[in-house]
Design an enzyme around this catalytic site. Structure first.
Site, PDB file in Angstrom:
ATOM      1  CG  HIS A 210       5.767 -12.772  45.251  1.00 52.30           C
ATOM      2  ND1 HIS A 210       5.836 -12.760  46.614  1.00 52.30           N
ATOM      3  CD2 HIS A 210       5.522 -14.052  44.886  1.00 52.30           C
ATOM      4  CE1 HIS A 210       5.625 -13.990  47.058  1.00 52.30           C
ATOM      5  NE2 HIS A 210       5.422 -14.785  46.035  1.00 52.30           N
ATOM      6  NE  ARG A 317       4.539 -17.309  42.450  1.00 49.65           N
ATOM      7  CZ  ARG A 317       5.693 -17.675  41.874  1.00 49.65           C
ATOM      8  NH1 ARG A 317       5.827 -17.635  40.569  1.00 49.65           N
ATOM      9  NH2 ARG A 317       6.713 -18.080  42.621  1.00 49.65           N
ATOM     10  NE  ARG A 353       0.636 -20.265  45.131  1.00 52.16           N
ATOM     11  CZ  ARG A 353       1.792 -19.636  45.274  1.00 52.16           C
ATOM     12  NH1 ARG A 353       2.841 -20.255  45.785  1.00 52.16           N
ATOM     13  NH2 ARG A 353       1.921 -18.380  44.886  1.00 52.16           N
ATOM     14  CD  GLU A 459       4.598 -21.580  50.388  1.00 53.96           C
ATOM     15  OE1 GLU A 459       5.321 -20.945  49.625  1.00 53.96           O
ATOM     16  OE2 GLU A 459       3.356 -21.538  50.327  1.00 53.96           O
ATOM     17  CG  ASN A 482      10.883 -18.556  45.788  1.00 52.07           C
ATOM     18  OD1 ASN A 482      11.958 -19.010  45.437  1.00 52.07           O
ATOM     19  ND2 ASN A 482       9.877 -18.374  44.954  1.00 52.07           N
ATOM     20  CG  ASP A 483       7.228 -17.899  50.901  1.00 51.50           C
ATOM     21  OD1 ASP A 483       7.648 -16.767  51.212  1.00 51.50           O
ATOM     22  OD2 ASP A 483       6.262 -18.077  50.151  1.00 51.50           O
ATOM     23  NE  ARG A 493       9.595 -14.511  48.330  1.00 51.01           N
ATOM     24  CZ  ARG A 493       8.683 -15.338  47.822  1.00 51.01           C
ATOM     25  NH1 ARG A 493       7.986 -16.127  48.614  1.00 51.01           N
ATOM     26  NH2 ARG A 493       8.472 -15.410  46.546  1.00 51.01           N
ATOM     27  CB  CYS A 530       7.206 -24.645  42.190  1.00 53.97           C
ATOM     28  SG  CYS A 530       6.394 -24.458  43.771  1.00 53.97           S
TER      29      CYS A 530
HETATM   30  C1  PEP Z   1       7.853 -20.235  47.018  1.00 52.98           C
HETATM   31  O1  PEP Z   1       7.625 -19.707  48.098  1.00 52.98           O
HETATM   32  O2  PEP Z   1       8.935 -20.795  46.731  1.00 52.98           O
HETATM   33  C2  PEP Z   1       6.818 -20.241  45.971  1.00 52.98           C
HETATM   34  C3  PEP Z   1       6.976 -20.891  44.844  1.00 52.98           C
HETATM   35  O3  PEP Z   1       5.714 -19.464  46.187  1.00 52.98           O
HETATM   36  P1  PEP Z   1       5.723 -17.873  45.994  1.00 52.98           P
HETATM   37  O4  PEP Z   1       7.023 -17.493  45.372  1.00 52.98           O
HETATM   38  O5  PEP Z   1       4.564 -17.535  45.153  1.00 52.98           O
HETATM   39  O6  PEP Z   1       5.585 -17.393  47.400  1.00 52.98           O
HETATM   40 MG    MG Z   2       5.613 -19.158  48.587  1.00 50.16          MG
END
Ligand code: PEP
Ligand code: MG
Length: 605
Positions: A210, A317, A353, A459, A482-483, A493, A530
């Site tokens: 993040h 977020r 979210r 995710e 991402n997750d 990550r 996203c």
């Molecule tokens: C993700 O996990 O892809 C996502 C968009 O949420 P975050 O990056 O805030 O965990």
């Molecule tokens: Mg996420």
């Protein structure tokens, strides 16, 4: 997670050009001077307080005095278990220090400096301590000199208490600096002011952490994961940061400097060229329109979203509102925050979210409400995170939902649940939403008649594999790649040591995305992506080819994604995607994708 400090590297002679290599996570070139944040010995920040902030600053000092008093009292209780003589001696010492905190000259003068010189509390304490203890020392009396030491000790304790809120220091970095640190949390990064900080580099952190995401949305060039960085630099060193190549150059030669200056100019020109795409539609050569939205963290990101012509907010977020503060926001504050975003989007859809605290995103302000520190879980990424936290703390969740419902009267809103892994969680969240809605209506609070759409983040691999079931109970999907990549491949990550294995083009990840997209199509619910791949033009042909029609990304990425969309045929992209989805090797997938891109016509603006 505790990290072992690396062995000290041989220091090269000062002044010679040196290059550090790390993970380039946010593109751009920064030429500036290093500001090395030393976690072990934080320097006292000094800055001026705005007139309307003076009362709050004085309150900060009072809070720090209260905290220091509490600490000393605790120490006194502890001291009772020492042998009697030692307990007595220490007792006197602690009493003297406690008295100093109870309105002595030290506190009164510091408070006066805040009010009269508009100094921040840390600097006011530091200046007062210096004045008093120097005065004692000048008298040449051993007893008084020792009292000076007491004053100094109390002052240090106060400054530590003031800086227990470390965010204060990061807000006030010198203009034109490049921040160098061992680690920066996402909350720290949210504080950086892009007008002051030209870029940052750290030893820890992965490409999709993040912290990296925050850097991209701030538009601040950044490099993470540079070994031996902090020990190799000092504040004031001239440096160049290349956020694309992941190179940090210390003491650059004049030739290197010229080369990077030229690159910086070329980058600016490229951005200007792309900015002409702002009002052009994101439509493929064969006429398919794609919805391009912005991921944002704070209302300040709205300007960037408008600058690139985002259609709406695909991901807000909200957890960032809970960070860098001592007390959690109440319903009214959350409502104001959300209203600012909804109003700011002028009737365009905003996807809010619910809080995704946990994992690497922490909010100490919630500690009182949630009790146990979630970061101390055996594995925070698999622990109480996202919707799990909200459902475990109904008051927290209901407050946020109430604020969202109130903000929804100002413009179109959707509610998105993070980290869903069970259908029951969606049911439970929907029941809570309905309950809060009814309650607000009963109280005649202004909320929309109809509930906003309630969607889920996909995710977690288990959620993707049960996408059919989830689609039946959800109004939309947002795929968080991402997750999804992290949990599918079991690769953190945020850990630079396994960054090379973090691969969203892995066939397992792609199949989960495709499975989810197809479930969404069958159930006729919108599906967006996203995660960070949505903002990477390299992935665009593949994502469109497997059926995605909505993308959400950090705003600075949007123009180049739009350019790629306008240069491709969806029919051809789908054909290539079919070939790709038959592959077993991420490397081969990458080659097939790059080959497709290399053969696209250039449609320059
Ligand atoms: C993700 O996990 O892809 C996502 C968009 O949420 P975050 O990056 O805030 O965990
Ligand atoms: Mg996420």
């Amino acid at each position: 997670m505790p990290r072992m400090k690396n062995d000290r590297a041989e220091s090269p002679p000062p002044g010679r050009e040196r290059i550090f290599q790390g993970l380039g996570v946010a593109p751009g070139i920064a030429l500036g001077t290093a500001w090395v944040s030393d976690d072990t010995a934080p320097s006292t920040p000094e800055y001026m307080i705005e007139i309307d902030g003076l009362a709050a600053e004085s309150q900060r000092l009072k809070d720090a005095v209260a905290l220091a008093t509490k600490q000393l009292r605790k120490l006194k209780v502890k001291s009772q278990s020492l042998p009697p003589a030692a307990a007595e001696e220490l007792g006197y010492l602690l009493d003297a220090r406690l008295q100093m905190l109870a309105g002595s000259r030290l506190i009164r003068t510091a408070d006066k400096l805040i009010a009269e010189l508009r100094l921040n509390a840390e600097a006011a304490v530091r200046a007062t301590v210096a004045e008093i203890s120097d005065g004692f020392a000048r008298m040449g009396d051993a007893y008084l000199a020792a009292r000076g030491e007491d004053v100094r000790e109390v002052g240090e304790r106060l400054i530590r208490c003031l800086m227990a809120t470390p965010y204060v220091a990061l807000k006030h970095l010198p203009e034109g600096c490049i921040l160098i640190a061992t680690d920066l949390t996402p909350a720290d990064t949210a504080l950086l002011d892009p007008k002051l900080v030209l870029g940052f580099a750290t030893e820890q952190g992965g490409k999709e952490s993040h912290t990296a995401i925050m850097a991209r949305s701030l538009g601040v060039p950044a490099i993470l994961g540079i070994a031996h960085l902090v020990e190799g630099l000092k504040t004031g060193d001239p440096i160049i940061l290349d956020g694309h190549a992941g190179k940090l150059i210390v003491h650059p030669t004049p030739e290197t400097r010229d080369r990077y200056e030229a690159q910086g100019v070329a980058l600016k020109q490229e951005r200007k060229r792309l900015s002409r795409l702002r009002d052009m539609p994101a439509v493929t050569l064969d006429g398919f329109t794609i919805s391009l939205n912005a991921n944002i963290e704070l209302p300040r990101d709205l300007e960037g979203a408008h600058r690139v012509g985002a259609e709406g907010v695909g991901l807000l977020r909200t957890e960032f509102l809970y960070m860098n503060r001592d007390q959690a926001p109440d319903e009214d504050e959350q409502y104001e925050f959300l209203r600012e975003v909804v109003d700011g989007m002028d009737g365009r859809l905003v996807t809010i979210r619910t809080i995704d605290i946990g994992g690497d995103k922490l909010a100490p302000a919630l500690r009182e409400q949630i009790g146990e520190p979630i970061e101390e879980a055996p594995n925070p990424a698999l622990g109480v995170r996202g919707v799990r936290l909200s459902l475990a703390h109904p008051r927290l969740f209901e407050t946020q939902l109430a604020a969202i419902l109130r903000a929804a009267v100002h413009g179109p809103v959707r509610i998105l649940l993070p980290m869903i892994s069970h259908i029951g969680e969606v049911h439970q969240a929907r029941e809570t939403l309905e309950r809060v809605h009814k309650r607000l209506k009963r109280r005649k609070v202004n909320v929309p008649e109809k509930l906003p759409p309630l969607g889920v983040m996909i995710e977690v691999p288990g959620a993707a594999l049960s996408a059919d079931g989830l689609a039946a109970v959800s109004d939309f999907f947002a795929i968080g790649t991402n997750d999804l990549t992290m949990y599918t491949l079991a690769i953190d990550r945020g850990d630079e040591r396994v960054a090379a294995l973090y691969e969203p083009l892995h066939p397992a990840v792609l199949r989960l995305i495709q499975f989810t997209v197809e479930a969404g199509l069958r159930y006729r619910i919108p599906v967006s992506i996203c995660g960070e791949i949505a903002g990477d033009p390299r992935f665009v042909p593949l994502l469109l080819g497997i059926g995605v029609r909505e993308l959400s990304m950090s705003a600075p990425k949007l123009p180049s994604v739009k350019e790629r969309i306008r240069a491709l045929s969806l029919t051809e992209a789908s054909r290539r995607a079919r070939t790709i989805m038959d592959q077993a090797d991420a490397k081969r997938i990458g080659e097939l994708l790059d080959d497709f891109i290399a053969n696209l016509g250039v449609h320059s603006v």
